[in-house]
Design a protein around this motif. Sequence first.
Motif, PDB file in Angstrom:
ATOM      1  N   LYS A  60     -42.693  -8.837 -16.724  1.00  0.00           N
ATOM      2  CA  LYS A  60     -42.054  -8.890 -15.413  1.00  0.00           C
ATOM      3  C   LYS A  60     -41.050  -7.753 -15.208  1.00  0.00           C
ATOM      4  O   LYS A  60     -40.154  -7.548 -16.003  1.00  0.00           O
ATOM      5  N   TYR A  61     -41.201  -7.039 -14.123  1.00  0.00           N
ATOM      6  CA  TYR A  61     -40.321  -5.929 -13.811  1.00  0.00           C
ATOM      7  C   TYR A  61     -39.118  -6.429 -13.021  1.00  0.00           C
ATOM      8  O   TYR A  61     -39.226  -7.297 -12.178  1.00  0.00           O
ATOM      9  N   GLN A  62     -37.958  -5.850 -13.327  1.00  0.00           N
ATOM     10  CA  GLN A  62     -36.749  -6.173 -12.588  1.00  0.00           C
ATOM     11  C   GLN A  62     -36.135  -4.865 -12.110  1.00  0.00           C
ATOM     12  O   GLN A  62     -36.045  -3.900 -12.856  1.00  0.00           O
ATOM     13  N   GLN A  63     -35.702  -4.824 -10.866  1.00  0.00           N
ATOM     14  CA  GLN A  63     -35.057  -3.635 -10.342  1.00  0.00           C
ATOM     15  C   GLN A  63     -33.559  -3.866 -10.284  1.00  0.00           C
ATOM     16  O   GLN A  63     -33.083  -4.829  -9.710  1.00  0.00           O
ATOM     17  N   ILE A  64     -32.811  -2.953 -10.909  1.00  0.00           N
ATOM     18  CA  ILE A  64     -31.365  -3.054 -10.978  1.00  0.00           C
ATOM     19  C   ILE A  64     -30.785  -1.756 -10.444  1.00  0.00           C
ATOM     20  O   ILE A  64     -31.338  -0.689 -10.658  1.00  0.00           O
ATOM     21  N   SER A  65     -29.667  -1.843  -9.768  1.00  0.00           N
ATOM     22  CA  SER A  65     -29.013  -0.646  -9.255  1.00  0.00           C
ATOM     23  C   SER A  65     -27.787  -0.360 -10.104  1.00  0.00           C
ATOM     24  O   SER A  65     -26.703  -0.887  -9.844  1.00  0.00           O
ATOM     25  N   ILE A  83     -33.608   3.247 -10.988  1.00  0.00           N
ATOM     26  CA  ILE A  83     -34.257   1.949 -11.097  1.00  0.00           C
ATOM     27  C   ILE A  83     -34.515   1.621 -12.565  1.00  0.00           C
ATOM     28  O   ILE A  83     -34.916   2.470 -13.337  1.00  0.00           O
ATOM     29  N   TYR A  84     -34.286   0.354 -12.922  1.00  0.00           N
ATOM     30  CA  TYR A  84     -34.493  -0.128 -14.282  1.00  0.00           C
ATOM     31  C   TYR A  84     -35.480  -1.286 -14.262  1.00  0.00           C
ATOM     32  O   TYR A  84     -35.640  -1.944 -13.241  1.00  0.00           O
ATOM     33  N   PHE A  85     -36.119  -1.510 -15.387  1.00  0.00           N
ATOM     34  CA  PHE A  85     -37.050  -2.621 -15.466  1.00  0.00           C
ATOM     35  C   PHE A  85     -36.961  -3.290 -16.840  1.00  0.00           C
ATOM     36  O   PHE A  85     -36.447  -2.714 -17.799  1.00  0.00           O
ATOM     37  N   ILE A  86     -37.458  -4.524 -16.895  1.00  0.00           N
ATOM     38  CA  ILE A  86     -37.451  -5.316 -18.118  1.00  0.00           C
ATOM     39  C   ILE A  86     -38.878  -5.442 -18.627  1.00  0.00           C
ATOM     40  O   ILE A  86     -39.797  -5.695 -17.850  1.00  0.00           O
ATOM     41  N   ARG A  87     -39.072  -5.280 -19.929  1.00  0.00           N
ATOM     42  CA  ARG A  87     -40.400  -5.451 -20.529  1.00  0.00           C
ATOM     43  C   ARG A  87     -40.255  -5.914 -21.971  1.00  0.00           C
ATOM     44  O   ARG A  87     -39.159  -5.875 -22.552  1.00  0.00           O
ATOM     45  N   GLU A  88     -41.364  -6.332 -22.557  1.00  0.00           N
ATOM     46  CA  GLU A  88     -41.375  -6.662 -23.971  1.00  0.00           C
ATOM     47  C   GLU A  88     -41.137  -5.402 -24.787  1.00  0.00           C
ATOM     48  O   GLU A  88     -41.560  -4.309 -24.414  1.00  0.00           O
ATOM     49  N   ALA A  89     -40.478  -5.569 -25.917  1.00  0.00           N
ATOM     50  CA  ALA A  89     -40.174  -4.422 -26.768  1.00  0.00           C
ATOM     51  C   ALA A  89     -41.418  -3.923 -27.487  1.00  0.00           C
ATOM     52  O   ALA A  89     -42.303  -4.702 -27.846  1.00  0.00           O
ATOM     53  N   LEU A  90     -41.474  -2.614 -27.665  1.00  0.00           N
ATOM     54  CA  LEU A  90     -42.496  -1.974 -28.474  1.00  0.00           C
ATOM     55  C   LEU A  90     -41.898  -1.632 -29.833  1.00  0.00           C
ATOM     56  O   LEU A  90     -40.674  -1.557 -29.986  1.00  0.00           O
ATOM     57  N   PHE A  91     -42.755  -1.384 -30.798  1.00  0.00           N
ATOM     58  CA  PHE A  91     -42.266  -1.093 -32.142  1.00  0.00           C
ATOM     59  C   PHE A  91     -41.376   0.148 -32.157  1.00  0.00           C
ATOM     60  O   PHE A  91     -40.384   0.199 -32.889  1.00  0.00           O
ATOM     61  N   ASN A 145     -36.166   3.602 -15.617  1.00  0.00           N
ATOM     62  CA  ASN A 145     -37.480   3.857 -15.041  1.00  0.00           C
ATOM     63  C   ASN A 145     -37.859   5.336 -15.050  1.00  0.00           C
ATOM     64  O   ASN A 145     -39.036   5.688 -15.112  1.00  0.00           O
ATOM     65  N   THR A 146     -36.871   6.208 -15.001  1.00  0.00           N
ATOM     66  CA  THR A 146     -37.161   7.635 -14.896  1.00  0.00           C
ATOM     67  C   THR A 146     -37.727   8.229 -16.174  1.00  0.00           C
ATOM     68  O   THR A 146     -38.546   9.140 -16.130  1.00  0.00           O
ATOM     69  N   PHE A 181     -23.973   1.363 -19.524  1.00  0.00           N
ATOM     70  CA  PHE A 181     -24.630   0.557 -18.491  1.00  0.00           C
ATOM     71  C   PHE A 181     -24.220  -0.919 -18.549  1.00  0.00           C
ATOM     72  O   PHE A 181     -24.948  -1.780 -18.079  1.00  0.00           O
ATOM     73  N   ARG A 182     -23.064  -1.194 -19.105  1.00  0.00           N
ATOM     74  CA  ARG A 182     -22.575  -2.563 -19.164  1.00  0.00           C
ATOM     75  C   ARG A 182     -21.947  -2.979 -17.834  1.00  0.00           C
ATOM     76  O   ARG A 182     -21.624  -2.152 -16.998  1.00  0.00           O
ATOM     77  N   LYS A 183     -21.807  -4.292 -17.665  1.00  0.00           N
ATOM     78  CA  LYS A 183     -21.177  -4.893 -16.484  1.00  0.00           C
ATOM     79  C   LYS A 183     -21.928  -4.566 -15.204  1.00  0.00           C
ATOM     80  O   LYS A 183     -21.323  -4.461 -14.131  1.00  0.00           O
ATOM     81  N   MET A 184     -23.243  -4.412 -15.331  1.00  0.00           N
ATOM     82  CA  MET A 184     -24.080  -4.155 -14.154  1.00  0.00           C
ATOM     83  C   MET A 184     -25.208  -5.173 -14.037  1.00  0.00           C
ATOM     84  O   MET A 184     -26.174  -4.952 -13.322  1.00  0.00           O
ATOM     85  N   GLY A 185     -25.097  -6.288 -14.753  1.00  0.00           N
ATOM     86  CA  GLY A 185     -26.090  -7.344 -14.651  1.00  0.00           C
ATOM     87  C   GLY A 185     -27.309  -7.174 -15.529  1.00  0.00           C
ATOM     88  O   GLY A 185     -28.237  -7.990 -15.464  1.00  0.00           O
TER      89      GLY A 185
END
Length: 272
Positions: A60-65, A83-91, A145-146, A181-185
């Motif tokens: 699931k992707y999440q967009q954060i500012s 833009i940032y997103f959430i994903r499962e970790a890779l090795f 995301n970049t 990038f702390r305190k940004m949710g």
Amino acid sequence: MPPKHKRISAFLSNIFLCCGLLCMSTLLCLESVEGFVNIDTGYTRKAKSQTHCSLLRPIKYQQISPPMDPLAASSNSQGEDQIYFIREALFVDMSPAADILTDGFFSEKTNFVTYQFEKLKTYLSLESSFPNPSEAHKMIVACRNTDGKVLALAEVDGRPSDKPDAPPRPYMCNVAVDRVFRKMGVASKLIEACEEEVLKWGRTEIFLRVRENNNAAINMYKKLGYDVENISIDKDSNDSLLLMKKDLAKEADATTAATGNMKIWGSEFLEL
């Protein structure tokens, strides 16, 4: 051996130890660079990690500012949010994740040499415990995301443990965010992703431990619906640890009830 020779021997030993730790850190950094993850496909350029990456697809992707990257501020004249997103970790995420965890948990308790040692231990721990896709165990990361840079990590483990002092399962741990990038949710998004995984496993409770003096983390967890269950003592540091729990089923019922009430109110409003 004369005292002078002992001092020289100890000095040389420390130098060799520092050099060894620096070499290991350099190798970990190179592994992180060579293992850059293509955010569009979720695959890595490193052949040895193809097995892991083919099994762990982005979720699931999440967009954060977040705040603008200080390094990119001069070139981003328009001030566009990244833009940032959430994903499962890779090795290959384990190296940057180890950097974030070490900085979050050991930066104020170590010197230069011991910090490198803790970083190496953290990396080896993450590497050895990397989740098996067939088990109830997930590592989740937040990425930019970049360029796919790993900014945060969270882990949730639903596997039973035989250790007498093990916390209840499912257990969430290793929640850490890059200090820029702390305190940004970002942490909240990772925690939500862990909770979703727990629900997929058919479980309705999730547990975590946090140090009693970590007021910022405790307040965040309380806002997210976690309650203190008990207090214990960490055998290694003698710090007081709070065991916190969240009832996911209770939260789901409350959300459903609130949604139902909104629908009823809406229909009555329309009739008027």
